[in-house]
Scaffold this motif. Sequence first.
Motif, PDB file in Angstrom:
ATOM      1  N   LYS A   1       0.838  -1.214   0.000  1.00 30.20           N
ATOM      2  CA  LYS A   1       0.000   0.000   0.000  1.00 30.20           C
ATOM      3  C   LYS A   1       0.865   1.254   0.000  1.00 30.20           C
ATOM      4  O   LYS A   1       0.591   2.218  -0.716  1.00 30.20           O
ATOM      5  CB  LYS A   1      -0.927  -0.012   1.224  1.00 30.20           C
ATOM      6  N   GLU A   2       1.979   1.206   0.805  1.00 28.11           N
ATOM      7  CA  GLU A   2       2.876   2.358   0.845  1.00 28.11           C
ATOM      8  C   GLU A   2       3.553   2.567  -0.512  1.00 28.11           C
ATOM      9  O   GLU A   2       3.699   3.694  -0.987  1.00 28.11           O
ATOM     10  CB  GLU A   2       3.935   2.142   1.935  1.00 28.11           C
ATOM     11  N   LYS A   3       3.955   1.454  -1.155  1.00 27.59           N
ATOM     12  CA  LYS A   3       4.579   1.553  -2.466  1.00 27.59           C
ATOM     13  C   LYS A   3       3.605   2.117  -3.493  1.00 27.59           C
ATOM     14  O   LYS A   3       3.960   2.958  -4.329  1.00 27.59           O
ATOM     15  CB  LYS A   3       5.061   0.170  -2.914  1.00 27.59           C
ATOM     16  N   GLY A   4       2.351   1.646  -3.399  1.00 31.09           N
ATOM     17  CA  GLY A   4       1.325   2.151  -4.306  1.00 31.09           C
ATOM     18  C   GLY A   4       1.099   3.637  -4.110  1.00 31.09           C
ATOM     19  O   GLY A   4       0.905   4.378  -5.080  1.00 31.09           O
ATOM     20  N   GLN A   5       1.137   4.096  -2.852  1.00 29.16           N
ATOM     21  CA  GLN A   5       0.939   5.512  -2.574  1.00 29.16           C
ATOM     22  C   GLN A   5       2.098   6.334  -3.126  1.00 29.16           C
ATOM     23  O   GLN A   5       1.901   7.440  -3.650  1.00 29.16           O
ATOM     24  CB  GLN A   5       0.800   5.736  -1.056  1.00 29.16           C
ATOM     25  N   GLU A   6       3.330   5.788  -3.043  1.00 30.05           N
ATOM     26  CA  GLU A   6       4.483   6.494  -3.597  1.00 30.05           C
ATOM     27  C   GLU A   6       4.351   6.655  -5.104  1.00 30.05           C
ATOM     28  O   GLU A   6       4.636   7.718  -5.665  1.00 30.05           O
ATOM     29  CB  GLU A   6       5.764   5.710  -3.256  1.00 30.05           C
ATOM     30  N   ILE A   7       3.914   5.578  -5.785  1.00 28.16           N
ATOM     31  CA  ILE A   7       3.725   5.638  -7.240  1.00 28.16           C
ATOM     32  C   ILE A   7       2.641   6.645  -7.587  1.00 28.16           C
ATOM     33  O   ILE A   7       2.752   7.427  -8.539  1.00 28.16           O
ATOM     34  CB  ILE A   7       3.377   4.240  -7.793  1.00 28.16           C
ATOM     35  N   HIS A   8       1.566   6.642  -6.787  1.00 30.32           N
ATOM     36  CA  HIS A   8       0.463   7.579  -7.015  1.00 30.32           C
ATOM     37  C   HIS A   8       0.947   9.016  -6.870  1.00 30.32           C
ATOM     38  O   HIS A   8       0.631   9.884  -7.689  1.00 30.32           O
ATOM     39  CB  HIS A   8      -0.659   7.289  -6.024  1.00 30.32           C
ATOM     40  N   ASN A   9       1.745   9.289  -5.802  1.00 29.19           N
ATOM     41  CA  ASN A   9       2.235  10.645  -5.574  1.00 29.19           C
ATOM     42  C   ASN A   9       3.150  11.106  -6.705  1.00 29.19           C
ATOM     43  O   ASN A   9       3.116  12.262  -7.129  1.00 29.19           O
ATOM     44  CB  ASN A   9       2.990  10.706  -4.241  1.00 29.19           C
TER      45      ASN A   9
ATOM     46  N   ASP B   1      -5.000   6.855 -15.787  1.00 35.29           N
ATOM     47  CA  ASP B   1      -3.537   6.862 -15.848  1.00 35.29           C
ATOM     48  C   ASP B   1      -2.894   6.722 -14.469  1.00 35.29           C
ATOM     49  O   ASP B   1      -1.680   6.565 -14.367  1.00 35.29           O
ATOM     50  CB  ASP B   1      -3.043   8.167 -16.492  1.00 35.29           C
ATOM     51  N   ASP B   2      -3.690   6.800 -13.413  1.00 35.30           N
ATOM     52  CA  ASP B   2      -3.158   6.715 -12.057  1.00 35.30           C
ATOM     53  C   ASP B   2      -2.772   5.261 -11.756  1.00 35.30           C
ATOM     54  O   ASP B   2      -3.625   4.368 -11.796  1.00 35.30           O
ATOM     55  CB  ASP B   2      -4.213   7.209 -11.073  1.00 35.30           C
ATOM     56  N   PRO B   3      -1.489   4.974 -11.455  1.00 36.80           N
ATOM     57  CA  PRO B   3      -1.078   3.584 -11.188  1.00 36.80           C
ATOM     58  C   PRO B   3      -1.856   2.925 -10.063  1.00 36.80           C
ATOM     59  O   PRO B   3      -2.133   1.724 -10.126  1.00 36.80           O
ATOM     60  CB  PRO B   3       0.412   3.733 -10.835  1.00 36.80           C
ATOM     61  N   GLU B   4      -2.215   3.679  -9.033  1.00 38.63           N
ATOM     62  CA  GLU B   4      -2.965   3.097  -7.924  1.00 38.63           C
ATOM     63  C   GLU B   4      -4.367   2.684  -8.384  1.00 38.63           C
ATOM     64  O   GLU B   4      -4.882   1.622  -7.992  1.00 38.63           O
ATOM     65  CB  GLU B   4      -3.044   4.098  -6.769  1.00 38.63           C
ATOM     66  N   ILE B   5      -4.991   3.496  -9.216  1.00 38.61           N
ATOM     67  CA  ILE B   5      -6.309   3.148  -9.761  1.00 38.61           C
ATOM     68  C   ILE B   5      -6.196   1.907 -10.639  1.00 38.61           C
ATOM     69  O   ILE B   5      -7.036   0.999 -10.581  1.00 38.61           O
ATOM     70  CB  ILE B   5      -6.899   4.331 -10.557  1.00 38.61           C
ATOM     71  N   ARG B   6      -5.161   1.857 -11.443  1.00 35.68           N
ATOM     72  CA  ARG B   6      -4.971   0.686 -12.303  1.00 35.68           C
ATOM     73  C   ARG B   6      -4.816  -0.587 -11.470  1.00 35.68           C
ATOM     74  O   ARG B   6      -5.312  -1.653 -11.847  1.00 35.68           O
ATOM     75  CB  ARG B   6      -3.738   0.882 -13.192  1.00 35.68           C
TER      76      ARG B   6
END
Length: 506
Positions: free
Chosen positions: A11-19, A474-479
Amino acid sequence: MSSPSLHSSDKEKGQEIHNEYVGKALDAPYLSPAEEKKLMRKIDYKLVPFLSLLYLLSFLDRVNIGQARLDGLEKDLHLKGNQYQIALVVFFVGYVSTEIPGNILLKKMRPSRFIPAIMISWGIVMTLMGTCSNFAGLVAARFFLGLTESVLFPGICFYLVSWYKRNESNLRIAIFFSSATLSGAFGGLLAYGLSKMAGIEGLLTFVVGCISPWMIEDFPEEAQFLTPAEREHVVRRLKEDTGAAGTFKMKYVMDAFKDWKTYVFALIYIGVAEPLYALSLFSPTIISELGTFSRAQSQLLSTPPYALAFFITLATAIYSDRIQRRGIFNIFWMTVVIIGYGILIGIETQKHPGVAYFAVFLCVCGVAPCIANTIVWTGNNFSGVLKRGTSMGVMFAVGNSGGIVSSLVYRTQDKPRYILGHAVGLGFAGMCVLLSIFMMVYFQRENARRDAKYGKVPDFVLGANGEELTSVADDPEIRRRFGLDGMTEEQIEGLGDKNPLFRYYQ
């Protein structure tokens, strides 16, 4: 105990990608709501008025034979028996033959060259039609008129839905189609005036076709009247709404042919188109049989239903875009058509001309808004430009075959009541209502299934400074949440309307 830790790490990694994504997104040339509204007005003024003029000329050239019949066409060309109906039929034989490849070619070629070419072609045919002196010449001219006109209406509809988001397209298509409604209202009067100047209709079309390359823009990716920032903004907002424009691949064409929804929408469209063509071709004749009317009186009496239909079409489109629903309008208005045909079948029209004239109002005003509504409903529910164009081509080819049917069922021996023609129109309208109900229920359930499996699609994601960024896909977290993580852009593009992020318009 390791699973929660791993989940927390992911989840933290996903948030970093999203940011990282939303930080980069701030560099894109997003327009403010006021700037976007100004941009859409710029596009509207550039596209819609001139394209509406083209269809007005097309529809007028197509249906003026109904007015010419009142002006003595059958007598002048020595037509006998069902030869007039044959002349109507051959137009639609040519008309439906190239609609599917036409939409595919429009995507592959430049609209600014393709559309003017077909206009010039049918302008030449229309001009030469004035030299016809017998049945054989009329049949040949009508066939080639249908062949050269066939790509215009489906091509422009496909072209317009490729410029606008789904909640914007119905109004634009309705304005475009309403030019045909105005043609129905005033076509008789125009045809009467132009009939006194042989060949002027075709010549006018030819001249407009010659200037069209400088008036028609290509698809948004190549539009020259937009600035680079405006062009990028239009392309992005369309990608967010229906997916990327994509490249030309036969796979996307075949996807359309394999999708059962293509054929259901085609049947819905023919359920609307058959009554439309019947009324366009035969309403002056039907009205003339309600009493002892002159040619001019019959033409004048055919004007008010179409004038009212013009406003109903626009009002329906505005409300449909506002609530983002399509099917319910088909159901309501085609039920009105059924009532109108029921009245025409059930009464002695010459004994009750006022009631019969009211029924013509119901039929015309009911069918008019459903043409644009069905076209947009179809375009809204196929993702990927090429798949959408192919599906719409199939819809137009099948739907416009209704013109062949309508040309055959209003027979001379059936006047003055034309029960067969009215009954066939009622049957097609009933089919449209039933299939519209089916598709509306199906889309509602499929959207609910996707929501239950993946969750609702967010309208936006928050940027680094709290901005609402609409590039959700285009948001990696959404994907990741919607099962698209690890897929390439080409793979996501290939999903089309099967993309978990896609939601159907009901």
